[in-house]
Design an enzyme around this catalytic site. Structure first.
Site, short mmCIF file in Angstrom:
data_model
loop_
_atom_site.label_atom_id
_atom_site.label_comp_id
_atom_site.label_asym_id
_atom_site.label_seq_id
_atom_site.Cartn_x
_atom_site.Cartn_y
_atom_site.Cartn_z
N SER A 141 0.81 -1.22 0.00
CA SER A 141 0.00 0.00 0.00
C SER A 141 0.85 1.27 0.00
CB SER A 141 -0.92 0.02 1.22
OG SER A 141 -1.61 1.26 1.25
N LYS A 147 -13.61 -4.30 2.04
CA LYS A 147 -14.49 -3.16 1.73
C LYS A 147 -15.97 -3.46 2.01
CE LYS A 147 -11.57 -0.93 -1.72
NZ LYS A 147 -11.45 -0.45 -3.09
N GLY A 202 -16.57 -6.75 -9.72
CA GLY A 202 -16.17 -6.94 -8.33
C GLY A 202 -16.29 -5.64 -7.54
N ALA A 255 -14.26 -3.16 -7.01
CA ALA A 255 -13.78 -1.94 -7.67
C ALA A 255 -14.80 -1.43 -8.68
CB ALA A 255 -12.45 -2.20 -8.35
N ASN A 261 -18.75 -8.80 -17.61
CA ASN A 261 -18.02 -9.59 -16.62
C ASN A 261 -18.01 -11.05 -17.02
OD1 ASN A 261 -16.55 -9.63 -14.16
ND2 ASN A 261 -18.29 -10.61 -13.15
N THR A 264 -18.46 -13.54 -15.08
CA THR A 264 -19.71 -14.06 -14.52
C THR A 264 -20.76 -12.96 -14.76
OG1 THR A 264 -18.30 -14.96 -12.79
CG2 THR A 264 -20.69 -15.12 -12.44
N LYS A 273 -23.22 -11.30 -12.18
CA LYS A 273 -22.75 -10.28 -11.23
C LYS A 273 -22.85 -8.88 -11.83
CE LYS A 273 -18.93 -11.25 -8.82
NZ LYS A 273 -17.56 -11.85 -8.66
N MET A 288 -7.47 0.10 -13.99
CA MET A 288 -7.39 0.51 -12.58
C MET A 288 -6.09 0.03 -11.93
SD MET A 288 -11.10 0.22 -10.88
CE MET A 288 -12.54 0.91 -11.63
P1 NDP Z 1 -12.57 -8.38 -6.95
O1 NDP Z 1 -11.84 -9.60 -6.53
O2 NDP Z 1 -13.73 -7.91 -6.14
O3 NDP Z 1 -13.11 -8.58 -8.46
C1 NDP Z 1 -12.29 -9.13 -9.45
C2 NDP Z 1 -12.95 -8.96 -10.83
O4 NDP Z 1 -12.02 -9.41 -11.82
C3 NDP Z 1 -14.22 -9.79 -11.03
O5 NDP Z 1 -15.10 -9.08 -11.86
C4 NDP Z 1 -13.70 -11.06 -11.72
O6 NDP Z 1 -14.66 -11.72 -12.52
C5 NDP Z 1 -12.63 -10.44 -12.60
N1 NDP Z 1 -11.59 -11.41 -13.01
C6 NDP Z 1 -10.62 -11.93 -12.23
N2 NDP Z 1 -9.84 -12.75 -12.96
C7 NDP Z 1 -10.34 -12.74 -14.24
C8 NDP Z 1 -9.97 -13.37 -15.46
N3 NDP Z 1 -8.92 -14.21 -15.52
N4 NDP Z 1 -10.68 -13.11 -16.56
C9 NDP Z 1 -11.74 -12.28 -16.51
N5 NDP Z 1 -12.15 -11.64 -15.39
C10 NDP Z 1 -11.45 -11.86 -14.26
O7 NDP Z 1 -11.44 -7.26 -7.08
P2 NDP Z 1 -11.65 -5.68 -7.02
O8 NDP Z 1 -12.86 -5.35 -7.82
O9 NDP Z 1 -11.59 -5.22 -5.61
O10 NDP Z 1 -10.33 -5.11 -7.74
C11 NDP Z 1 -10.15 -5.23 -9.15
C12 NDP Z 1 -8.83 -4.56 -9.53
O11 NDP Z 1 -8.92 -3.14 -9.39
C13 NDP Z 1 -7.68 -5.01 -8.62
O12 NDP Z 1 -6.61 -5.36 -9.47
C14 NDP Z 1 -7.35 -3.79 -7.80
O13 NDP Z 1 -5.97 -3.71 -7.51
C15 NDP Z 1 -7.78 -2.64 -8.71
N6 NDP Z 1 -8.17 -1.41 -7.95
C16 NDP Z 1 -7.48 -0.24 -8.18
C17 NDP Z 1 -7.82 0.93 -7.51
C18 NDP Z 1 -7.04 2.19 -7.76
O14 NDP Z 1 -7.20 3.14 -6.97
N7 NDP Z 1 -6.23 2.28 -8.79
C19 NDP Z 1 -8.93 0.96 -6.54
C20 NDP Z 1 -9.61 -0.31 -6.39
C21 NDP Z 1 -9.21 -1.45 -7.07
P3 NDP Z 1 -15.69 -12.80 -11.87
O15 NDP Z 1 -16.75 -11.99 -11.20
O16 NDP Z 1 -16.19 -13.56 -13.04
O17 NDP Z 1 -14.89 -13.62 -10.91
#
Ligand code: NDP
Length: 270
Positions: A14, A65, A127, A129, A149, A151, A154, A212
């Site tokens: 962080s 969160k 997810g 974010a 997405n 899934t 969602k 992001m």
């Molecule tokens: P979550 O774990 O809540 O969600 C992950 C998301 O990524 C889901 O929609 C998931 O899909 C999808 N996903 C994961 N792997 C794959 C894949 N191989 N192929 C397709 N889709 C995939 O994570 P967050 O939403 O909390 O965070 C997402 C990203 O955003 C992170 O990398 C985080 O670091 C970044 N972030 C950056 C911020 C910034 O200030 N710059 C602030 C907040 C987050 P499914 O639902 O199908 O599993």
């Protein structure tokens, strides 16, 4: 001195303490801001212990969160809609929750001259974010916001929260039926090296691609966007600083300047 924290697991990576200490120095505020690793299942105890010690506020990152949202006595509309809180304020024994990710994203886009009004926007991911930024994206009056997405159910759950004509869900395969101006990657696919299963033709010479995620080198999504000739590629470092600035404003009632610390972090990353 007023005490603040950022809670997460993992938390070592962080940059929030560096950013908030820089804001404090810039605005001549006296405060202490530390990062704290929280064991899964211990979030509530850790927050309550900090409140008892007189803590003033905290940022919350993955995976807490949603739990932070449940702990709050009061939520802003945008936090309520997203179901996720990244900013806690502790006032007279009560917990106030907000989500500043959307403001951080929109401000960063605007700082890169990317306005969303009347634009077709694709948000990849559903997810925490993604949920956190939808309300702020819609406030910019895009022509269309599609949430795609892996899934898809969602994505549809998010869409169902906004009874508006200009928001819909999609699978990754079906996104070729639209002509997007801006694509925002809110998935964590790049972190594991996975390639996003989106068709090449959604990225054209007029597309702005935003990830992001940020890092030393371009993220896999942005590398691909660049290879496909995207108009502009932007990573999430500015969003990170922007969401922190909005948290700082909530706590301290003063808006810090973000350019200098963003540039400093960019240099440190390289
Ligand atoms: P979550 O774990 O809540 O969600 C992950 C998301 O990524 C889901 O929609 C998931 O899909 C999808 N996903 C994961 N792997 C794959 C894949 N191989 N192929 C397709 N889709 C995939 O994570 P967050 O939403 O909390 O965070 C997402 C990203 O955003 C992170 O990398 C985080 O670091 C970044 N972030 C950056 C911020 C910034 O200030 N710059 C602030 C907040 C987050 P499914 O639902 O199908 O599993």
């Amino acid at each position: 001195m007023d005490q603040y924290r950022v809670y997460g697991n993992p938390i070592q990576q962080s940059k929030s303490p560096i950013i908030h200490q820089a804001f404090a120095a810039q605005t001549e505020q006296k405060l202490q801001y530390d990062k704290e690793l929280v064991q899964l299942g211990r979030f509530e105890q850790v927050v309550n212990a900090f409140i008892r010690k007189g803590g003033k506020g905290a940022n919350v990152t993955a995976p807490f969160k949603e739990q932070a949202c449940e702990l709050c006595h009061y939520l802003t509309d945008r936090a309520k809609l997203s179901g996720a809180v990244n900013t806690l304020s502790f006032i007279d024994g009560e917990i106030f929750g907000d989500n500043t990710d959307g403001v951080g994203l929109v401000q960063d886009l605007l700082s890169h001259q990317v306005a969303l009004q009347n634009k077709k926007v694709l948000l990849l991911g559903a997810g925490g974010a993604a949920k956190g930024v939808v309300a702020s994206l819609l406030e910019q009056n895009p022509d269309l916001l599609v949430i795609a997405n892996r899934t898809v159910a969602k994505a549809q759950l998010i869409v169902d929260q906004y009874p508006l004509a200009n928001i819909q869900s999609s699978t990754f395969e079906e996104i070729t039926s639209f002509d997007f101006d801006v694509i925002i990657n809110a998935t964590s696919a790049g972190l594991t090296g996975a390639t996003l299963p989106i068709p090449d033709q959604v990225i054209t010479a007029s597309t702005v691609c935003y990830d992001m995620v940020y890092g030393k080198v371009l993220t896999p999504f942005l590398q691909r966007a660049k290879q496909l000739g995207a108009y502009q590629v932007i990573d999430g470092l500015g969003m990170l600083v922007g969401q922190a600035a909005e948290s700082f404003f909530i706590w301290r009632d003063v808006k810090p300047e973000t350019d200098k610390i963003t540039k400093q972090l960019r240099i440190e990353l390289s």
